[in-house]
Motif scaffolding. Structure first.
Motif, PDB file in Angstrom:
ATOM      1  N   SER A  81      44.041-150.898 -15.060  1.00  0.00           N
ATOM      2  CA  SER A  81      44.738-149.909 -15.891  1.00  0.00           C
ATOM      3  C   SER A  81      45.715-148.781 -15.209  1.00  0.00           C
ATOM      4  O   SER A  81      46.767-148.803 -15.873  1.00  0.00           O
ATOM      5  N   ALA A  82      45.412-148.602 -14.053  1.00  0.00           N
ATOM      6  CA  ALA A  82      46.573-147.793 -13.384  1.00  0.00           C
ATOM      7  C   ALA A  82      47.879-148.400 -13.206  1.00  0.00           C
ATOM      8  O   ALA A  82      49.184-147.648 -13.103  1.00  0.00           O
ATOM      9  N   LEU A  83      47.953-149.713 -12.882  1.00  0.00           N
ATOM     10  CA  LEU A  83      48.899-150.678 -12.679  1.00  0.00           C
ATOM     11  C   LEU A  83      49.889-151.018 -13.961  1.00  0.00           C
ATOM     12  O   LEU A  83      51.087-151.671 -13.656  1.00  0.00           O
ATOM     13  N   GLN A  84      49.465-150.626 -15.363  1.00  0.00           N
ATOM     14  CA  GLN A  84      50.076-150.949 -16.387  1.00  0.00           C
ATOM     15  C   GLN A  84      51.569-150.301 -16.298  1.00  0.00           C
ATOM     16  O   GLN A  84      51.369-149.183 -15.936  1.00  0.00           O
ATOM     17  N   GLY A  85      52.491-151.009 -16.633  1.00  0.00           N
ATOM     18  CA  GLY A  85      53.868-150.460 -16.675  1.00  0.00           C
ATOM     19  C   GLY A  85      54.466-150.209 -15.266  1.00  0.00           C
ATOM     20  O   GLY A  85      55.454-149.588 -15.241  1.00  0.00           O
ATOM     21  N   THR A  86      53.949-150.447 -14.267  1.00  0.00           N
ATOM     22  CA  THR A  86      54.688-150.416 -12.700  1.00  0.00           C
ATOM     23  C   THR A  86      55.357-151.897 -12.697  1.00  0.00           C
ATOM     24  O   THR A  86      55.324-152.630 -13.382  1.00  0.00           O
ATOM     25  N   GLY A  87      55.826-151.879 -11.607  1.00  0.00           N
ATOM     26  CA  GLY A  87      56.562-153.216 -10.986  1.00  0.00           C
ATOM     27  C   GLY A  87      55.763-154.169 -10.780  1.00  0.00           C
ATOM     28  O   GLY A  87      56.066-155.263 -10.291  1.00  0.00           O
ATOM     29  N   VAL A  88      54.216-154.036 -10.813  1.00  0.00           N
ATOM     30  CA  VAL A  88      53.490-155.195 -10.388  1.00  0.00           C
ATOM     31  C   VAL A  88      52.895-155.809 -11.721  1.00  0.00           C
ATOM     32  O   VAL A  88      52.313-155.244 -12.767  1.00  0.00           O
ATOM     33  N   PRO A  89      53.013-157.193 -11.649  1.00  0.00           N
ATOM     34  CA  PRO A  89      52.693-157.873 -12.837  1.00  0.00           C
ATOM     35  C   PRO A  89      51.043-157.969 -12.701  1.00  0.00           C
ATOM     36  O   PRO A  89      50.537-158.620 -12.052  1.00  0.00           O
ATOM     37  N   VAL A  90      50.340-157.525 -14.074  1.00  0.00           N
ATOM     38  CA  VAL A  90      48.926-157.541 -14.017  1.00  0.00           C
ATOM     39  C   VAL A  90      48.645-157.785 -15.357  1.00  0.00           C
ATOM     40  O   VAL A  90      49.368-157.332 -16.397  1.00  0.00           O
ATOM     41  N   PRO A  91      47.438-158.414 -15.917  1.00  0.00           N
ATOM     42  CA  PRO A  91      46.779-158.329 -17.120  1.00  0.00           C
ATOM     43  C   PRO A  91      46.632-157.177 -17.921  1.00  0.00           C
ATOM     44  O   PRO A  91      46.438-156.293 -17.239  1.00  0.00           O
ATOM     45  N   ALA A  92      46.811-157.080 -19.151  1.00  0.00           N
ATOM     46  CA  ALA A  92      46.436-156.005 -19.983  1.00  0.00           C
ATOM     47  C   ALA A  92      44.963-155.744 -19.891  1.00  0.00           C
ATOM     48  O   ALA A  92      44.302-156.889 -20.216  1.00  0.00           O
ATOM     49  N   VAL A  93      44.661-154.783 -19.764  1.00  0.00           N
ATOM     50  CA  VAL A  93      43.133-154.542 -19.674  1.00  0.00           C
ATOM     51  C   VAL A  93      42.658-154.061 -21.264  1.00  0.00           C
ATOM     52  O   VAL A  93      43.421-153.867 -22.134  1.00  0.00           O
ATOM     53  N   VAL A  94      41.542-154.726 -21.802  1.00  0.00           N
ATOM     54  CA  VAL A  94      41.004-154.855 -23.098  1.00  0.00           C
ATOM     55  C   VAL A  94      39.750-153.912 -23.187  1.00  0.00           C
ATOM     56  O   VAL A  94      39.768-153.115 -24.224  1.00  0.00           O
ATOM     57  N   GLY A  95      38.845-154.022 -22.470  1.00  0.00           N
ATOM     58  CA  GLY A  95      37.661-153.054 -22.369  1.00  0.00           C
ATOM     59  C   GLY A  95      36.912-153.377 -21.163  1.00  0.00           C
ATOM     60  O   GLY A  95      37.157-154.319 -20.238  1.00  0.00           O
ATOM     61  N   ARG A  96      35.931-152.357 -20.972  1.00  0.00           N
ATOM     62  CA  ARG A  96      35.086-152.220 -19.967  1.00  0.00           C
ATOM     63  C   ARG A  96      33.643-151.919 -20.432  1.00  0.00           C
ATOM     64  O   ARG A  96      33.637-150.877 -21.292  1.00  0.00           O
ATOM     65  N   TYR A  97      32.519-152.692 -20.220  1.00  0.00           N
ATOM     66  CA  TYR A  97      31.260-152.623 -21.169  1.00  0.00           C
ATOM     67  C   TYR A  97      30.385-152.553 -20.135  1.00  0.00           C
ATOM     68  O   TYR A  97      30.094-153.374 -19.056  1.00  0.00           O
ATOM     69  N   VAL A  98      29.220-151.602 -20.297  1.00  0.00           N
ATOM     70  CA  VAL A  98      28.233-151.412 -19.586  1.00  0.00           C
ATOM     71  C   VAL A  98      27.097-151.406 -20.893  1.00  0.00           C
ATOM     72  O   VAL A  98      26.919-150.402 -21.102  1.00  0.00           O
ATOM     73  N   ASP A  99      26.408-152.847 -20.837  1.00  0.00           N
ATOM     74  CA  ASP A  99      25.556-152.919 -21.856  1.00  0.00           C
ATOM     75  C   ASP A  99      24.528-153.788 -21.714  1.00  0.00           C
ATOM     76  O   ASP A  99      24.803-154.807 -21.355  1.00  0.00           O
ATOM     77  N   ASP A 100      23.269-153.481 -21.529  1.00  0.00           N
ATOM     78  CA  ASP A 100      22.130-154.237 -21.108  1.00  0.00           C
ATOM     79  C   ASP A 100      22.188-155.587 -22.268  1.00  0.00           C
ATOM     80  O   ASP A 100      21.694-156.652 -21.759  1.00  0.00           O
ATOM     81  N   GLY A 101      22.626-155.385 -23.403  1.00  0.00           N
ATOM     82  CA  GLY A 101      22.548-156.632 -24.334  1.00  0.00           C
ATOM     83  C   GLY A 101      23.602-157.605 -23.976  1.00  0.00           C
ATOM     84  O   GLY A 101      23.304-158.754 -24.309  1.00  0.00           O
ATOM     85  N   LEU A 102      24.727-157.176 -23.464  1.00  0.00           N
ATOM     86  CA  LEU A 102      26.070-157.994 -22.880  1.00  0.00           C
ATOM     87  C   LEU A 102      25.397-158.619 -21.606  1.00  0.00           C
ATOM     88  O   LEU A 102      25.836-159.949 -21.512  1.00  0.00           O
ATOM     89  N   ALA A 103      24.957-157.957 -20.569  1.00  0.00           N
ATOM     90  CA  ALA A 103      24.743-158.564 -19.356  1.00  0.00           C
ATOM     91  C   ALA A 103      23.905-157.390 -18.471  1.00  0.00           C
ATOM     92  O   ALA A 103      24.245-156.157 -18.912  1.00  0.00           O
ATOM     93  N   GLU A 104      23.449-157.844 -17.707  1.00  0.00           N
ATOM     94  CA  GLU A 104      22.701-156.815 -16.701  1.00  0.00           C
ATOM     95  C   GLU A 104      23.487-156.292 -15.574  1.00  0.00           C
ATOM     96  O   GLU A 104      23.108-155.213 -14.895  1.00  0.00           O
ATOM     97  N   THR A 105      24.921-156.558 -15.656  1.00  0.00           N
ATOM     98  CA  THR A 105      25.896-155.708 -14.706  1.00  0.00           C
ATOM     99  C   THR A 105      26.899-155.261 -15.789  1.00  0.00           C
ATOM    100  O   THR A 105      27.137-155.887 -16.941  1.00  0.00           O
ATOM    101  N   PRO A 106      27.874-154.581 -15.164  1.00  0.00           N
ATOM    102  CA  PRO A 106      29.127-154.336 -15.946  1.00  0.00           C
ATOM    103  C   PRO A 106      29.990-155.466 -16.216  1.00  0.00           C
ATOM    104  O   PRO A 106      29.757-156.437 -15.497  1.00  0.00           O
ATOM    105  N   VAL A 107      30.715-155.542 -17.198  1.00  0.00           N
ATOM    106  CA  VAL A 107      31.556-156.559 -17.823  1.00  0.00           C
ATOM    107  C   VAL A 107      32.865-155.813 -18.043  1.00  0.00           C
ATOM    108  O   VAL A 107      33.103-154.870 -18.612  1.00  0.00           O
ATOM    109  N   VAL A 108      34.104-156.743 -17.549  1.00  0.00           N
ATOM    110  CA  VAL A 108      35.458-156.367 -17.860  1.00  0.00           C
ATOM    111  C   VAL A 108      36.240-157.241 -18.786  1.00  0.00           C
ATOM    112  O   VAL A 108      35.919-158.376 -18.553  1.00  0.00           O
ATOM    113  N   VAL A 109      36.939-156.990 -19.684  1.00  0.00           N
ATOM    114  CA  VAL A 109      37.708-158.017 -20.371  1.00  0.00           C
ATOM    115  C   VAL A 109      39.203-157.533 -20.375  1.00  0.00           C
ATOM    116  O   VAL A 109      39.634-156.217 -20.363  1.00  0.00           O
TER     117      VAL A 109
END
Length: 349
Positions: A81-109
């Motif tokens: 998220s911090a690197l968006q718009g800098t000179g470093v090419p990175v994927p755009a972040v979509v979401g971050r989720y901490v939800d026991d129904g999704l997974a027992e761990t955090p998940v990043v999209v």
């Protein structure tokens, strides 16, 4: 590399993921499919596609017991998220989720980025020499761009300690070795002591990627320019020469003894390590002082990480990526190469 699997192989609930994406305003249309992608043996990474053809990359920690501070995908989300718009090419972040129904761990999209990923021998062999010649310098120049990021301006100044990086790395990865090793390896223990004894003075502190190599980037298949740098889970603040040292550690060249490292860079057309270092140093304005030390530490660190990968696969075989985990001999050969590199540089005196 995509690896198809059954629903039970996918360590996230795709229906819950779709609902979370829609709640965040992302047009996600059921049903969803997912395949495991990449050759990475750490965080589990999936390519998820919906019924409308939209695609995302989903990352979560591996199954089973996790070592302290390892596999922190929420931290990775912060960095991306911090690197968006800098000179470093990175994927755009979509979401971050901490939800026991999704997974027992955090998940990043994050967004799916099309392009060339040189992560298999057959992919490397299919590239022509002109593209190979472009890829190495592109990696080196992009790494210099990572180190040019103003961490204060992008809100990452508190990402990690500002204490000397070599000492921090040795402490962290020695602890990981003690927690994950599958056997005794005296040669690695002696190498650890050598690295402690020869620690260089730190002169600057920048953002460092921590795991920068050819399989962790997506390139333009026509030009070799990088479209995205991936896998920021080990990113921290530290000595920028540590990153180029690690890149050299991951960059075997023709004539090296075999170590089991991915050997795309040994093909005709790829730059050798000296050319990679020179390109980085010219792009960054830095000099080569202490680079040999960081090259050796990079090999040592890869050996420790590989032992941890082996341990996770032994604990839960579902964590192993396509191709399986490293063999113990792979770790041994990395330690041997580190010692050879240290001796050639005179660090063992």
């Amino acid at each position: 590399m995509a690896v198809a699997g059954t629903a039970s192989d996918v360590a996230v609930d795709l229906d819950v993921l779709g609902a979370l994406l829609r709640a965040d305003g992302v047009g996600a249309v059921a049903p969803f499919s997912a395949v495991r992608v990449g050759r990475g043996q750490s965080n589990l990474t999936y390519l998820v596609e919906d019924a409308a053809g939209s695609r995302w990359i989903v990352r979560r920690p591996p199954r089973g017991h996790l070592l302290d501070s390892a596999h922190d995908v929420l931290r990775e989300h912060r960095i991306l998220s911090a690197l968006q718009g800098t000179g470093v090419p990175v994927p755009a972040v979509v979401g971050r989720y901490v939800d026991d129904g999704l997974a027992e761990t955090p998940v990043v999209v994050m967004e799916h980025v099309d392009g060339l990923v040189v992560d298999r021998p057959e992919v490397a062999a299919a590239t022509d020499t002109a593209l190979r010649a472009a890829l190495g310098p592109s990696l080196a120049r992009t790494l210099a761009a990572v180190h040019e990021v103003d961490v204060e301006a992008v809100g990452l100044a508190d990402l990690a300690s500002h204490a000397p990086y070599a000492a921090r790395q040795l402490k962290r990865w020695s602890r990981q070795w003690d927690a994950s090793r599958t056997r005794e390896l005296p040669a690695l223990e002696r190498l650890t002591e050598l690295l402690r004894r020869r620690m260089p003075e730190q002169h600057e502190l920048t953002l460092v990627h921590g795991d920068f190599h050819i399989r962790n980037v997506i390139a333009d298949p026509a030009t070799g320019d990088l479209r995205a740098v991936l896998d920021w889970e080990l990113s921290t603040l530290g000595d920028p020469l540590a990153d180029i040292g690690s890149l050299l550690a991951y960059w075997p060249e023709a004539g090296d003894p075999p170590t089991g490292l991915f050997a795309a860079s040994t093909l005709p057309g790829f730059a050798d390590r000296r050319a990679m270092a020179d390109t980085y140093l010219a792009a960054s304005g830095r000099d080569a002082a202490d680079l040999d030390y960081w090259h050796v530490l990079g090999l040592w660190k890869i050996a420790v990480i590989s032992e941890g990968v082996l341990r996770r696969a032994l604990d839960d075989p579902r964590n192993a990526a396509d191709g399986g985990p490293p063999e113990p001999g792979f770790v041994d050969s990395l330690v041997d190469r580190a010692w050879a590199t240290a001796r050639a540089a005179g660090l063992d005196t």
